[in-house]
Design a protein around this motif. Structure first.
Motif, mmCIF file in Angstrom:
data_model
loop_
_atom_site.group_PDB
_atom_site.id
_atom_site.type_symbol
_atom_site.label_atom_id
_atom_site.label_comp_id
_atom_site.label_asym_id
_atom_site.label_seq_id
_atom_site.Cartn_x
_atom_site.Cartn_y
_atom_site.Cartn_z
ATOM 1 N N HIS A 22 5.544 0.325 -10.359
ATOM 2 C CA HIS A 22 5.354 -0.416 -9.102
ATOM 3 C C HIS A 22 6.286 -1.621 -9.015
ATOM 4 O O HIS A 22 6.699 -2.017 -7.924
ATOM 5 C CB HIS A 22 3.897 -0.873 -8.970
ATOM 6 C CG HIS A 22 2.951 0.228 -8.635
ATOM 7 N ND1 HIS A 22 2.712 0.632 -7.346
ATOM 8 C CD2 HIS A 22 2.203 1.031 -9.427
ATOM 9 C CE1 HIS A 22 1.834 1.632 -7.349
ATOM 10 N NE2 HIS A 22 1.522 1.890 -8.601
ATOM 11 N N TYR A 33 0.815 -1.214 0.000
ATOM 12 C CA TYR A 33 0.000 0.000 0.000
ATOM 13 C C TYR A 33 0.851 1.268 0.000
ATOM 14 O O TYR A 33 0.339 2.364 0.139
ATOM 15 C CB TYR A 33 -0.929 0.011 1.225
ATOM 16 C CG TYR A 33 -2.006 -1.046 1.150
ATOM 17 C CD1 TYR A 33 -3.203 -0.804 0.494
ATOM 18 C CD2 TYR A 33 -1.822 -2.306 1.718
ATOM 19 C CE1 TYR A 33 -4.192 -1.769 0.400
ATOM 20 C CE2 TYR A 33 -2.794 -3.284 1.638
ATOM 21 C CZ TYR A 33 -3.987 -3.011 0.978
ATOM 22 O OH TYR A 33 -4.946 -3.978 0.895
ATOM 23 N N LYS A 34 2.160 1.138 -0.156
ATOM 24 C CA LYS A 34 3.054 2.291 -0.118
ATOM 25 C C LYS A 34 2.844 3.167 -1.362
ATOM 26 O O LYS A 34 2.765 2.666 -2.474
ATOM 27 C CB LYS A 34 4.507 1.829 -0.048
ATOM 28 C CG LYS A 34 5.492 2.933 0.281
ATOM 29 C CD LYS A 34 6.892 2.355 0.439
ATOM 30 C CE LYS A 34 7.856 3.405 0.971
ATOM 31 N NZ LYS A 34 7.967 4.560 0.080
ATOM 32 N N ALA A 35 2.766 4.493 -1.138
ATOM 33 C CA ALA A 35 2.625 5.427 -2.256
ATOM 34 C C ALA A 35 3.971 5.614 -2.943
ATOM 35 O O ALA A 35 5.019 5.618 -2.294
ATOM 36 C CB ALA A 35 2.093 6.762 -1.752
ATOM 37 N N CYS A 78 -0.643 4.977 -5.807
ATOM 38 C CA CYS A 78 -0.629 3.702 -5.088
ATOM 39 C C CYS A 78 -1.330 2.666 -5.960
ATOM 40 O O CYS A 78 -1.966 3.016 -6.957
ATOM 41 C CB CYS A 78 -1.311 3.838 -3.724
ATOM 42 S SG CYS A 78 -3.000 4.450 -3.820
ATOM 43 N N ASP A 117 -1.383 3.945 1.495
ATOM 44 C CA ASP A 117 -2.813 3.988 1.176
ATOM 45 C C ASP A 117 -3.581 3.114 2.159
ATOM 46 O O ASP A 117 -3.088 2.066 2.597
ATOM 47 C CB ASP A 117 -3.016 3.470 -0.253
ATOM 48 C CG ASP A 117 -4.471 3.451 -0.671
ATOM 49 O OD1 ASP A 117 -5.193 4.414 -0.349
ATOM 50 O OD2 ASP A 117 -4.886 2.466 -1.320
#
Length: 421
Positions: free
Chosen positions: A338, A51-53, A297, A60
């Motif tokens: 990502h 969930y890391k931006a 995210c 997130d």
């Protein structure tokens, strides 16, 4: 001074109606602080870095705060509108809108809202619901097996029930999202034959989320299994939209934007199913300004990549591979970002790349570049196998974590009490 009760029974009833303000929850936040999931967490709410931006510090929340904002579980809008004393007096006397007949009648208003959230947002075990992609493809060819047809019919029925419940609870944001889901699920069940009705529902979702007024009766008819639309019906639009100036005194503009993002995407899909490619593109493009300030995210990049792939597909269907590929490349880049970044959301990134590459492969075939298309499709298969391995690894880790937590809880419960001298 108020009137004194004429009897002890009357005095008891008056006492029961009186609100003990010390037991009330804190008042609703100021509207300026109602930012939903736009505010990132300092620590992930779940284990791992998924969930890391990418573009800022923080994690997130998976859309939880946005869901809470849309469902309005704490009835912040009604509390602001009525005032705390009047609201809680009405709640205590069971005078607030809720279903009072049928299988939901035993539930409180709050419990019915939780039921509504489950109807709209619960995760399904069916394969069709596991992919976060919102890319439209006509998957109805008449050869679906009975289980798939049953699943799609049940999903459509759930969306209609959500709309009906939203109407009773007087929750316009939920009504808008329910209409977007009906639009989506109509296309999934009926294919192109359901496109006109899907477009009608998406248009109504946009009306509710907009700055003008909308007609409750015109909305509620979509909760019926086979709605009959009277062409001579005279519209009676008296309910203010989520972006209307009077509404914005009670809830933040973010609620309108969340609903519009969903509605314009599904409107685009309905238009694409009707072959109206230019109109579909315009509808998809309406979403981008509402995503500009949102963090990078996995959850939100799935939304962005779906839009770009859908736009690419409109160009492909019009025979413009070059423009189609421009959009597929943007969608693919969202995914590779990502994959390549340290502590990135690798699983979501791989999923986005697969969806973009698969669309490119089909577009190449349509452009009579079959050999190139086969090469890209081979890449898709290879990455899908890797993604399957990643998912299995994640599943094993999660199960091991749950087992470890259960064992720790069992050991803590079985620990002998500490002696007190």
């Amino acid at each position: 001074m108020g009137k004194k009760a004429k009897s002890s029974k009357g005095a008891l009833k008056a006492k029961e109606r009186k609100i003990d303000k010390t037991t009330l929850p804190p008042p609703p936040k100021p509207l300026v602080d109602e930012v939903g999931s736009a505010k990132l967490l300092e620590e992930p709410s779940l284990p791992g870095s998924g969930y890391k931006a990418l573009d800022r510090e923080g994690f997130d929340d998976g859309g939880v705060a946005d869901l809470t904002l849309v469902i309005d579980l704490e009835d912040s809008v009604l509390r602001r509108k009525r005032g705390e004393n009047e609201y809680f007096s009405a709640l205590k006397a069971d005078l607030l809108p809720r279903v009072t007949k049928g299988p939901l009648a035993h539930m409180t208003r709050r419990e019915q809202k939780i039921k509504l959230a489950k109807l709209l947002f619960s995760e399904e075990e069916h394969e069709e619901d596991k992919n976060p992609s919102e890319v439209w493809m006509d998957t109805v060819d008449g050869n679906e097996d009975a289980a798939t047809k049953k699943h799609r019919a049940e999903r459509l029925a759930s969306a209609r029930m959500a709309l009906s419940l939203s109407s009773v609870l007087r929750e316009p944001a939920c009504a808008s999202l329910s209409l977007s889901e009906i639009s989506k699920r109509r296309l999934a069940y009926y294919g192109k034959d359901g496109a006109e009705a899907a477009l009608r529902c998406a248009d109504k979702a946009i009306e509710i989320a907009g700055a003008d007024f909308w007609d409750r009766d015109e909305i509620e008819i979509e909760a019926e299994e086979s709605p009959v639309i009277d062409p001579k019906y005279e519209k009676n639009a008296t309910a203010p939209g989520l972006a209307h100036e009077t509404t914005l005194k009670l809830l933040p503009i973010r609620v309108s934007h969340l609903c519009l993002r969903s509605a314009y995407l599904h409107r685009g899909n309905a238009l694409a199913a009707l072959g109206r490619e230019d109109d579909a593109r315009k509808s998809y493009e309406e979403v981008f300004p509402m995503l500009d300030a949102e963090p990078r995210c996995g959850r939100l990049d799935w939304e962005r990549s779906s839009l770009y792939v859908n736009i690419g597909n409109t160009f492909s269907r019009q025979g413009n591979y070059a423009k189609a590929n421009e959009n597929y490349s943007i969608a693919e880049k969202l995914g590779t970002d990502h994959i390549e970044v340290e502590e990135g959301n690798r699983i979501d990134g791989m999923g986005m790349v697969i969806v973009a590459k698969r669309a490119r492969a089909f577009a190449l075939k349509k452009d009579e570049k079959e050999a190139e298309g086969k090469t890209v499709l081979k890449e898709v298969i290879e990455m899908q196998l890797k993604l399957n391995e990643e998912n299995e690894k994640k599943k094993t880790e999660e199960e091991a974590k749950k087992l470890e937590e259960a064992q720790q809880a069992q050991e803590a419960g079985a620990a002998p009490p500490v002696a007190v001298s």
